[in-house]
Every structure is written in C-alpha cells, then in structure tokens.
Design a protein around this motif. Sequence first.
Motif, PDB file in Angstrom:
ATOM      1  N   ILE A  78     -29.528  73.172  42.690  1.00 18.07           N
ATOM      2  CA  ILE A  78     -29.129  73.851  41.234  1.00 18.07           C
ATOM      3  C   ILE A  78     -27.762  74.414  41.622  1.00 18.07           C
ATOM      4  O   ILE A  78     -27.395  75.152  42.508  1.00 18.07           O
ATOM      5  N   PRO A  79     -26.749  74.179  40.691  1.00 16.81           N
ATOM      6  CA  PRO A  79     -25.384  74.578  40.752  1.00 16.81           C
ATOM      7  C   PRO A  79     -25.077  76.205  40.981  1.00 16.81           C
ATOM      8  O   PRO A  79     -24.338  76.404  41.732  1.00 16.81           O
ATOM      9  N   SER A  80     -25.838  76.978  40.347  1.00 15.47           N
ATOM     10  CA  SER A  80     -25.634  78.298  40.834  1.00 15.47           C
ATOM     11  C   SER A  80     -26.099  78.677  42.110  1.00 15.47           C
ATOM     12  O   SER A  80     -25.440  79.607  42.628  1.00 15.47           O
ATOM     13  N   TYR A  81     -27.182  78.176  42.634  1.00 15.17           N
ATOM     14  CA  TYR A  81     -27.548  78.052  44.054  1.00 15.17           C
ATOM     15  C   TYR A  81     -26.607  77.717  44.947  1.00 15.17           C
ATOM     16  O   TYR A  81     -26.368  78.095  46.059  1.00 15.17           O
ATOM     17  N   ALA A  82     -25.829  76.353  44.653  1.00 17.41           N
ATOM     18  CA  ALA A  82     -24.893  76.147  45.401  1.00 17.41           C
ATOM     19  C   ALA A  82     -23.631  76.958  45.636  1.00 17.41           C
ATOM     20  O   ALA A  82     -23.183  76.972  46.683  1.00 17.41           O
ATOM     21  N   LEU A  83     -23.476  77.661  44.690  1.00 11.62           N
ATOM     22  CA  LEU A  83     -22.345  78.757  44.782  1.00 11.62           C
ATOM     23  C   LEU A  83     -22.959  79.730  45.629  1.00 11.62           C
ATOM     24  O   LEU A  83     -22.030  80.302  46.249  1.00 11.62           O
ATOM     25  N   ARG A  84     -24.063  80.329  45.445  1.00 12.26           N
ATOM     26  CA  ARG A  84     -24.646  81.226  46.175  1.00 12.26           C
ATOM     27  C   ARG A  84     -24.557  80.984  47.764  1.00 12.26           C
ATOM     28  O   ARG A  84     -24.089  81.623  48.524  1.00 12.26           O
TER      29      ARG A  84
END
Length: 435
Positions: free
Chosen positions: A183-189
Amino acid sequence: MNTECWNPERELITRDKLEALQEKLFLETVQRASRSPFYRKKFEETGISIKDIKSLSDITKLPFTTKQDLRDWYPYGFLTVEKEKLVRLHVSSGTTGQATAVFYTRKDIESWAELMARCMYMTGARPGDVFQNMTGYGLFTGGLGFHYGAEKIGLLTIPSGAGNSKRQIQLMRDFGTNVIHIIPSYALRLMDVLNEMGINPRESLDLRIGYLGAEPYSEEVRQRVQEFYGIKAFNSYGLSEMNGPGVAFECTYQQGMHLWEDAYIMEIVDQHTLEPVPEGTLGELVLTTLSREGMPLIRYRTKDLTRIIPGQCPCGRPHRRIDRIQGRSDDMFIIKGVNIFPVQVEQVLMSIPEVGTNYRIILKKEREIDQMIVQVEVTDKVFVEDMRHLQRLQKKIASELRSELLVTPIVELVEPNALPRSNGKVQRLIDMRCN
Ligand code: ADP
Ligand code: ZN
C-alpha cells in the motif's frame, strides 16, 4: 510490436471482437442477475423486462446499483447461485461506513486469479521471481487476490502480510525478493525504517517491480518510491465489489491503467446528473461485471473519480485506460468554498524535498471560520536545522499549497514519525467541523 502477454487471445483481442464478446457476456449477466432477490425486485419495481435488453447500448436502460443497495440487502440479497456453490467471501475494508460482503464461486476465484496473473505478467513478473505480498490477508481482498495471481504465474510467493517492518526487510534480504505488493502509505513508512536501519535498498536489496494500490496516491509518491527502492512502481486498482484488485492495472508504459474490458463494462458518468461524460472528462466510474457467477453487479457506482485516457496505448492492448484515481467523491472536502481532494495536497507536499513521508489534514472551525491545518513530517536532516530555516520551509509549503489550492492553510511542521501510522489504508483527512 512485441508485447508479451499472459493471455494473448484476450489481452490483444481486436476492438471489434472485444465489443462482441462484451455484448454476449453482458446479456448473460443480465439474465443471471435477474435471478437474485435484489435485481428481481429492482427490475420489477422499475418496470424492466429483460427481453428489452438486446444489445450493449441497452445498458443505459438499467438502473444503477449502489453501496447502499449492498448494505440494504446484506448479506445474501445479491446471490444468483445456491450457497453450496460458494467457496469464499470477502468483506470490504469499510473505509466509508458499514462493510459489505462479496461472495465467490470456484469459477469466480479462478477468473479473478486469471485477471491478477495478467496484471502481474504484463509488468514483467516471471517464474523465478520472488514475490513478497505485503498487504493484509484475510477479509481484505488485496492479500489473497495478488496471492492467487502470483501462484498462477508461478512466482515464489511470500505471504508476509501487512506490518512488522523489520521482518519484511529481513524476508526481502534472505530470499532476494524482486517483486512487491504494498500500500503506498506503507511504502513511505518502510522508507523511514530502512533509513533508520541504514539500509539502501538500491544497494542491498534485489527489488525490481512494485505494485502500489488500494488507496489514492499522487504521481509524486510513485516517483519517490521508484527512486528510493530502485523499482518500477505500477498502479493497481480494484474494489471488493468487483472481486478486489485486478480491475485496472498499468502496463510497462505506466501511462494509465488498462481496465480489463472483457471482464468489466466501464462507464464514466457525471457524479451529479449520472449522464455519461465525453471521453477524457473526469467523472465517476461505473462498472458492470461480465464474468462473475455468484454475485454479478450491474452499473455499480464506485464513487471513484477518474477519466478515460483517450487513444491507444503503445503496448497494443485495446482495453481502454483510466487515469490515476483522484479519490472517492466522498473524500472531497470543501473549505472556504473551494473543493479539494487530499491527493492534491499530497502532490504539492511530496514535490518538496524537505518534506518527509507522512502528512495529514485537519479541518476545524474557529470562531465560525473554517481552518485547514496541514501537519507535515519533515526529513531528519531538516529537523536538526535552525529555527529560521524551519520557518522558511513552513512559509514555502504554505505558499505552494496556496497557489495550487487557492486556500491558505496553516502549516505545522513535525518531526519524523510524529504522526499516526497504519499498516492498512491511511486516513489523511480529519474533519472536526461538524462535531
Ligand atoms: P473499501 O471501499 O471499504 O475501502 P475496498 O478494499 O474494496 O473497500 O477498497 C476499494 C477502494 O479503494 C476503491 O473503490 C478505491 O476508492 C480505492 N482504491 C483501490 N485502488 C486504488 C488506486 N490504485 N488508487 C486510488 N484508489 C484506489
Ligand atoms: Zn499498455
């Protein structure tokens, strides 16, 4: 043209043949759907006789189906088969209220896996690749949807599920993961965690391909993810009501997502009048299933806003492409008379290098006046800089947001990891005005 396909017959079908196939499957779908308690009643109430539905263009005679209908007829009102023919159910994430259930026969699971295999193969995943599936398994469709597609192609699949970042990184290192779904927000995390551990994925990992979807994100986030991980990141779109992921997916050209038109009929309508919009114009995506056996849906209003990208994709697939989803119509907020989507804020923030990997938007009323507060994590490097530098950055972010949105927000800079995180879909917007 040398386009490698999982299913060349369906993926490279001519437009004429595709439309003929759609028509045949559409007429079968209407027949089938009319057996469900919901559509039987709906057709009766609206005076529709399925005899009047003779061609694809008759689709506009049929009523829309909404999420509320799914809720009202929960759990079994949309079934067209006996329960003994069902082998699986999923429940939507419930991002926008009470969840809804979706059912699958064995054939539905098989055709979904087929679509997922197409998607992943199209981007270059091949047997021999190691695929790490970093999204939630279970009721959320993202995990199992990708899992079945990956196994169908013959990828070595690691069902790592969501969260537990250190373990994710360990798995990637131990098994030489090349392909990820995240998930994109998790890729950032995960970028923050890798940075904290001093790991540069370009040097220490073998990643090549990433699938990013399940929530809206901006092109700027894609660029950051590609740059940091050293991968090509492909946009992946789907929703539980239409199986899950595998509805629309980017090919190697990354110029919009091919919507599999042999499995779904797409319409883009004006979200208020529900009339079709001209090709290329933004509107609400409406989908009709063509290959779902247990729970066909007709003219389902996704609430997702996108547009058809006119013209042919260089890959040669005739399945038309949709643009990056701007958000759900309910994600849009109005502040000082201006309509804004969270992803517009993200686009501005993520193009500023000093901005870190997380942000959120808070809407408040102060003395009857709407205030928009944008809380922004800055990078480690910036946080140790002096006050003057931080103030300058704050002003710069506010001014760039103002010129994009035409509203002046209050910008609050916070240290890395200060804002809440989730392993699943992120909530970017907190509206406290109506409480
Ligand atoms: P819920 O509707 O409860 O979140 P789902 O897990 O079925 O349940 O989520 C599907 C929704 O997720 C889509 O309707 C869309 O709003 C969003 N979504 C899925 N993929 C993307 C994507 N690539 N870009 C933007 N939004 C997406
Ligand atoms: Zn293409």
